[in-house]
Design a protein around this motif. Structure first.
Motif, PDB file in Angstrom:
ATOM      1  N   UNK B 412      28.531  48.197   8.121  1.00  0.00           N
ATOM      2  CA  UNK B 412      28.000  49.562   8.012  1.00  0.00           C
ATOM      3  C   UNK B 412      28.460  50.235   6.732  1.00  0.00           C
ATOM      4  N   UNK B 413      29.741  50.137   6.445  1.00  0.00           N
ATOM      5  CA  UNK B 413      30.239  50.750   5.218  1.00  0.00           C
ATOM      6  C   UNK B 413      29.570  50.134   3.987  1.00  0.00           C
ATOM      7  N   UNK B 414      29.382  48.813   4.011  1.00  0.00           N
ATOM      8  CA  UNK B 414      28.759  48.151   2.872  1.00  0.00           C
ATOM      9  C   UNK B 414      27.349  48.660   2.656  1.00  0.00           C
ATOM     10  N   UNK B 415      26.535  48.636   3.708  1.00  0.00           N
ATOM     11  CA  UNK B 415      25.131  49.032   3.557  1.00  0.00           C
ATOM     12  C   UNK B 415      25.023  50.536   3.296  1.00  0.00           C
ATOM     13  N   UNK B 416      25.702  51.316   4.107  1.00  0.00           N
ATOM     14  CA  UNK B 416      25.629  52.762   3.925  1.00  0.00           C
ATOM     15  C   UNK B 416      26.135  53.192   2.556  1.00  0.00           C
ATOM     16  N   UNK B 417      27.297  52.688   2.219  1.00  0.00           N
ATOM     17  CA  UNK B 417      27.874  53.045   0.924  1.00  0.00           C
ATOM     18  C   UNK B 417      26.997  52.604  -0.235  1.00  0.00           C
ATOM     19  N   UNK B 418      26.437  51.413  -0.103  1.00  0.00           N
ATOM     20  CA  UNK B 418      25.589  50.897  -1.172  1.00  0.00           C
ATOM     21  C   UNK B 418      24.348  51.744  -1.382  1.00  0.00           C
ATOM     22  N   UNK B 419      23.750  52.199  -0.291  1.00  0.00           N
ATOM     23  CA  UNK B 419      22.554  53.046  -0.413  1.00  0.00           C
ATOM     24  C   UNK B 419      22.913  54.374  -1.076  1.00  0.00           C
ATOM     25  N   UNK B 420      24.006  54.950  -0.640  1.00  0.00           N
ATOM     26  CA  UNK B 420      24.463  56.199  -1.240  1.00  0.00           C
ATOM     27  C   UNK B 420      24.726  56.039  -2.743  1.00  0.00           C
ATOM     28  N   UNK B 421      25.511  55.034  -3.076  1.00  0.00           N
ATOM     29  CA  UNK B 421      25.879  54.840  -4.488  1.00  0.00           C
ATOM     30  C   UNK B 421      24.654  54.417  -5.297  1.00  0.00           C
ATOM     31  N   UNK B 422      23.797  53.601  -4.692  1.00  0.00           N
ATOM     32  CA  UNK B 422      22.565  53.220  -5.379  1.00  0.00           C
ATOM     33  C   UNK B 422      21.728  54.441  -5.733  1.00  0.00           C
ATOM     34  N   UNK B 423      21.708  55.399  -4.829  1.00  0.00           N
ATOM     35  CA  UNK B 423      20.973  56.648  -5.078  1.00  0.00           C
ATOM     36  C   UNK B 423      21.529  57.362  -6.311  1.00  0.00           C
ATOM     37  N   UNK B 424      22.840  57.418  -6.373  1.00  0.00           N
ATOM     38  CA  UNK B 424      23.478  58.065  -7.531  1.00  0.00           C
ATOM     39  C   UNK B 424      23.174  57.297  -8.815  1.00  0.00           C
ATOM     40  N   UNK B 425      23.219  55.977  -8.722  1.00  0.00           N
ATOM     41  CA  UNK B 425      23.027  55.156  -9.928  1.00  0.00           C
ATOM     42  C   UNK B 425      21.590  55.189 -10.435  1.00  0.00           C
ATOM     43  N   UNK B 426      20.665  55.696  -9.603  1.00  0.00           N
ATOM     44  CA  UNK B 426      19.284  55.794 -10.067  1.00  0.00           C
ATOM     45  C   UNK B 426      19.050  57.002 -10.964  1.00  0.00           C
ATOM     46  N   UNK B 427      19.985  57.901 -11.019  1.00  0.00           N
ATOM     47  CA  UNK B 427      19.844  59.036 -11.937  1.00  0.00           C
ATOM     48  C   UNK B 427      19.642  58.504 -13.362  1.00  0.00           C
ATOM     49  N   UNK B 428      18.794  59.157 -14.140  1.00  0.00           N
ATOM     50  CA  UNK B 428      18.440  58.579 -15.441  1.00  0.00           C
ATOM     51  C   UNK B 428      19.430  58.936 -16.549  1.00  0.00           C
ATOM     52  N   UNK B 429      20.683  58.989 -16.220  1.00  0.00           N
ATOM     53  CA  UNK B 429      21.663  59.446 -17.208  1.00  0.00           C
ATOM     54  C   UNK B 429      22.688  58.383 -17.562  1.00  0.00           C
ATOM     55  N   UNK B 430      22.573  57.200 -16.991  1.00  0.00           N
ATOM     56  CA  UNK B 430      23.673  56.247 -17.101  1.00  0.00           C
ATOM     57  C   UNK B 430      23.506  55.211 -18.187  1.00  0.00           C
ATOM     58  N   UNK B 431      22.398  55.228 -18.905  1.00  0.00           N
ATOM     59  CA  UNK B 431      22.238  54.285 -20.009  1.00  0.00           C
ATOM     60  C   UNK B 431      21.939  52.857 -19.601  1.00  0.00           C
ATOM     61  N   UNK B 432      21.245  52.664 -18.490  1.00  0.00           N
ATOM     62  CA  UNK B 432      20.942  51.301 -18.063  1.00  0.00           C
ATOM     63  C   UNK B 432      19.822  50.710 -18.919  1.00  0.00           C
ATOM     64  N   UNK B 433      19.748  49.395 -18.983  1.00  0.00           N
ATOM     65  CA  UNK B 433      18.791  48.744 -19.887  1.00  0.00           C
ATOM     66  C   UNK B 433      17.370  48.751 -19.316  1.00  0.00           C
ATOM     67  N   UNK B 434      16.410  48.635 -20.221  1.00  0.00           N
ATOM     68  CA  UNK B 434      15.018  48.463 -19.809  1.00  0.00           C
ATOM     69  C   UNK B 434      14.820  47.069 -19.217  1.00  0.00           C
ATOM     70  N   UNK B 435      13.697  46.899 -18.520  1.00  0.00           N
ATOM     71  CA  UNK B 435      13.454  45.615 -17.852  1.00  0.00           C
ATOM     72  C   UNK B 435      13.482  44.425 -18.799  1.00  0.00           C
ATOM     73  N   UNK B 436      12.932  44.614 -19.983  1.00  0.00           N
ATOM     74  CA  UNK B 436      12.893  43.465 -20.893  1.00  0.00           C
ATOM     75  C   UNK B 436      14.187  43.324 -21.678  1.00  0.00           C
ATOM     76  N   UNK B 437      15.145  44.111 -21.349  1.00  0.00           N
ATOM     77  CA  UNK B 437      16.420  44.108 -22.042  1.00  0.00           C
ATOM     78  C   UNK B 437      17.574  43.714 -21.122  1.00  0.00           C
ATOM     79  N   UNK B 438      17.206  43.339 -19.907  1.00  0.00           N
ATOM     80  CA  UNK B 438      18.241  42.926 -18.963  1.00  0.00           C
ATOM     81  C   UNK B 438      18.806  41.567 -19.352  1.00  0.00           C
TER      82      UNK B 438
END
Lengths: 454, 454, 454
Positions: B412-438
């Motif tokens: 539960x902690x793994x799935x719940x926590x992951x969804x929560x943190x995944x939500x935060x990581x989707x914010x467009x401020x973190x400098x993640x790479x484009x699809x063709x740059x992965x």
């Protein structure tokens, strides 16, 4: 035509390899279920055992005496031997991967074989294991990995599993004869591990002689980075060899002295290896083959005598000689053996294990024969050579003879066993590669679809 | 157009990465200043403590019981996890470098978080640390490194720092609930570390699903030598796993037994991994992905039960099953999850950590429920399961239930926590790479000016 | 014309290298024969010694207190330093190979030199060695390996042997003055090892200044995989540094505390290194040079104070500052020193060893001066600073002054010794490479015939 007859070898091991792995692993489970239990130091009854035997603290559990050394030995077996053999430009997966496979199988079989000879509890017919058994199993595996070095690149994984099954079996018998019946001492296994493993591998290689091996000569070299990967193996072997030679020696001064002697012998070997490598090459350039291998010969040669009062300078002398002999072996002996004796020794195990192992046996015999109460102290002499029980009337000179006898047994088992197993491995059912397909990962590994191959 | 909208992602982390590192590290210093002190075994008052408590020798200091294991665990965290992920042809810097970064941050935050729950001295409000805390901090970090495996190559270092901050926090809470409130045992962290870390990473990967990831498919493979680098990671994890599972178990037989069980489970896993890898590939060729990863599944699955009387054959059976299941996972489940469940799991952590972790939790529950005084001894049973204090009326069958409850909490902690943190990581401020740059080091590392980039 | 005069250097070391190796190794054997014996803990008389001194168990043998740390240090010396220097695209053999050679020689000479100063038994004129001597010999070697970093790629192996011979000699004298005469404490060798070794290497590099080194600029970079090999070195140094700084500290809390402090300082350094590396590069990209080197600066800087009550937050602060300073050093100072001070520092040892070493010395002096009975306890203060025997009237503030004096001695020996040895190394007899032949394995290694040289 000859080539066409030669070529269509079937290297598909899709049935044989899974079958061997699954069946043998299942057999291990059954045999472990019948025979293997924890010993008094790894069982939950330890807390009661401690009280009954007035052991004052958990720190007296053998785990704390030997576990650090065990982990070092474990690194030597899997990273040391595995990476040492990655030097070939296109056989690095096979080197590190098959090393991994046969070591993982071998250590299970070794726990059983050595357990029956050494750790059987006659009250309940069970083998009781603890950390010392794990170390010995790793040692036993080392003999087979040495043998793998001789046939590297020329056999299938199924052949390696067979080589390991028989190798472990022979090792356990030979070890029992040398250590228990003959009462030779061999802490670091110069005789039991290196001499046996070396001649075992050389004999198999002789039995599997390939006259047309030059068909794969394009693959027999190294590339720059494969030589660096091999140096990872070399260095972890070199650094942890003091743990290897001291892992199962007596608590206290025994482990302490064995580590010091090995540390010194290895240091000395590096210098003479460099000297001979440079002296015998045009322009004085060093050869990576020598640096990767001959620098380790001192550790092999000091294996038997490491726990004795070899003295620090004695260790240096042993290392000094072995660096020279081993490097000369790579320069002169390996080509000679291939050309005139039909022994194709891929990694040069003769120069790194067989010959230094024999030297180690001789050094051990001489050092034992020369032992005296004035040097060892009365109790020290008894402790070091285990002159107790039925051997309490043993004297050093006689012990020297027993050491020499042990060496002979190791050589005989190596050569005899290798010829026998080589005969079995010549059966055309094991999926070994054709001559022009040797030293290539391609027959046994998925490489094409996922790598630009170099 | 879609592609043009997609592409201009800003991977410049020149402000965010330094800011996160400096600010968080400063926070660590302040919090350590307020909260963290040496415990009685690492403080200069040890000499007085020893006298007051009649401790006969410095060797009784916990340092000597646990430091060798700690260093092995440390190697697993930094070299093991780091190099295991170097298999991608162009993302090796990110693999080993970001692993280094987040582990170095995570262990500090873990010392605080775990300290508040487990090592707080209520007399002065300070957390008192010693070698066991260092091991636990490394363990805590392992959970986040596992999660990194799922998103490898698809996130920015800033995202990884966020993933770690929350991961450590969730871990500490989850661990407190499982170990202290529920009183489950989990020496090697099958549940607490692997199950939690696995589902945490998978959930994040699901939240960060990239439908056009095939744009970087040219970078998703390995090259010959990147696979060899990954084997360094594999082998150090494999060899030192016995230290991982035994590092914080009870002194004496507890550590001894946990090491033996893990050693055996891992050996067995290698054989079944090889078998399945060969059997399910065309021509019976082995796949490096399986050898690098599935060979480790046995160590995960034996984590909870390693300290119990699992018996040597029990360990072999656990390893046997996990090698098969994990390898089948790589062959069938990973592609299935990517295609139908929108979970892109770069390293296949589901097969190496999540699934074997769950198996480990179940094995632990069964083994605990089946425990009896006849096998463990009266005192041994109490010692092993810690049936003391408020749990002195606990019985094995009930303990089995508690183990199962612990497993559920971890999931539960793994799935719940992951969804929560995944939500935060989707914010467009973190400098993640484009699809063709992965899967490319180029956005975050200076590579062009100093290397012929293969 | 200038170039033609420059070029025909003779890099053939076919006579000089073997001669140096064989003669010096022979000298070692003779000197070991005359001087070196086992100490009471590694001699077979241990069993009697134990009884006479009422030592209750073999586990009290110093071997069990220090051997795990020794092996970690050993790995740092051979794999850590060796692989850290493999980053150059074409000088990896020289990096790891010559590191191996000079370390193997140096440790023998160090056992003698340090033995005469510290372990001489005046009753029989022999040096008595045990595991602590092995650790100290490895430490002593570290000073020379640091110096090698400054001249990497620009000297012949014979020059390196000379550098080592004198380096070890100078080290032993300097160490004796600092530790015994001045009574400074320096557990992890910030002053004795890093400051000395750093300035020794920089001075030699200054003496061997090559104005036309840009002729080999094509070889001065790294390639992708050589940077990964270097990370193996980085990580093993980073992980085992807690063992380095705690290897010879006091049994019990001393070793325990030194390990904790070092663990924390290093963690902190990683974050600030990443921050500065990213902040000072265009586009915020990380530079592998910084990650490989500056992440280690915290371990150097905490060397002296690691055994003191530096406090966990104190360790973090030291690491914090050193990560910043060391990385800025790579960005600004190294180019400045090359351009204006004629110091060509291949590995940037100034930023990794010399400067952090000086910081470590200062931190040690301040921490010692600030020590008090209220923090250390009365007995703890005496134990930690060894205020016994002729120093029993010493007080912390005075100890701080002695620490600072020790730092000055280390700097003077480094600079003075380096100038002296640099002068010797400028003799035209050592086979050093021409300017356009630097950073190339080709002059000293057989590479052409066996490798596609990338």
């Amino acid at each position: 035509m000859g080539e066409m007859c030669d070529r269509p070898k079937n290297t598909n091991v899709r049935l044989s390899l899974p079958a061997v792995c699954i069946v043998w692993q299942t057999a291990m489970i059954i045999l472990f279920g019948v025979f293997i239990r924890y010993n008094e130091e790894s069982d939950t009854h330890w807390v009661e055992y401690k009280k009954e035997n007035n052991i004052p603290s958990d720190i007296e559990n053998d785990f704390y005496f030997r576990y650090p050394s065990f982990q070092d030995v474990h690194v030597m077996i899997f990273v040391g031997f595995g990476f040492l053999m990655t030097f070939l430009k296109r056989y690095s997966f096979g080197a590190v991967g098959f090393n991994f496979l046969i070591a993982a199988f071998g250590l299970q079989w070794a726990l059983l074989m050595q357990g029956w000879f050494h750790s059987l509890d006659y009250t309940d017919g069970k083998i009781k294991i603890g950390v010392e058994n794990l170390i010995n199993a790793d040692f036993c595996v080392a003999g087979c990995l040495i043998a793998y070095g001789a046939v590297l690149g020329k056999v299938s994984p199924v052949q390696l599993m067979v080589l390991t099954l028989f190798g472990i079996t022979l090792f356990a018998v030979e070890e029992y004869i040398i250590l228990d019946l003959i009462h030779a001492r061999d802490a670091g296994g110069s005789m039991v591990i290196h001499t046996f493993g070396g001649y075992y591998g050389l004999s198999i290689s002789w039995m599997l002689y390939r006259p047309n091996l030059d068909q794969s000569s394009r693959l027999q070299g190294s590339v720059y980075h494969s030589d660096l990967f091999a140096m990872i193996g070399t260095l972890f072997l070199w650094m942890f060899w003091p743990s290897f030679n001291s892992a199962i020696t007596d608590h206290g001064d025994g482990q302490h002295r064995a580590a010091i002697n090995t540390y010194l012998a290895l240091a000395s070997t590096v210098l003479t290896t460099v000297a001979v490598s440079s002296l015998f090459q045009k322009h004085g350039k060093l050869d990576m083959v020598h640096i990767q291998n001959s620098t380790l010969a001192g550790g092999v040669a000091v294996g038997t005598a490491a726990e004795f009062m070899l003295m620090p300078y004695g260790s240096l002398i042993v290392g000094f000689c072995c660096g020279i002999l081993s490097t000369l072996g790579y320069i002169y002996l390996t080509p000679f053996m291939e050309k005139y004796m039909k022994i194709q020794d891929t990694c040069g195990i003769h120069n790194l294990h067989a010959m230094p192992g024999v030297i180690g046996g001789i050094v051990g015999a001489i050092t034992a024969a020369a032992a005296s109460e004035s040097v060892y102290g009365a109790e020290g002499l008894i402790n070091t050579f285990d002159f107790e029980g039925e051997f309490k009337n043993m004297v050093p000179t006689k012990q020297g003879g027993h050491q020499a006898a042990g060496l002979c047994v190791a050589i005989c088992f190596g050569i005899g066993g290798g010829i026998l197993v080589g005969f079995i491995l010549r059966l055309p059912i094991w999926g070994d590669p054709a001559d022009d397909n040797c030293f290539d990962d391609e027959p046994y590994w998925e490489v094409s679809h996922r790598s630009v191959h170099l």
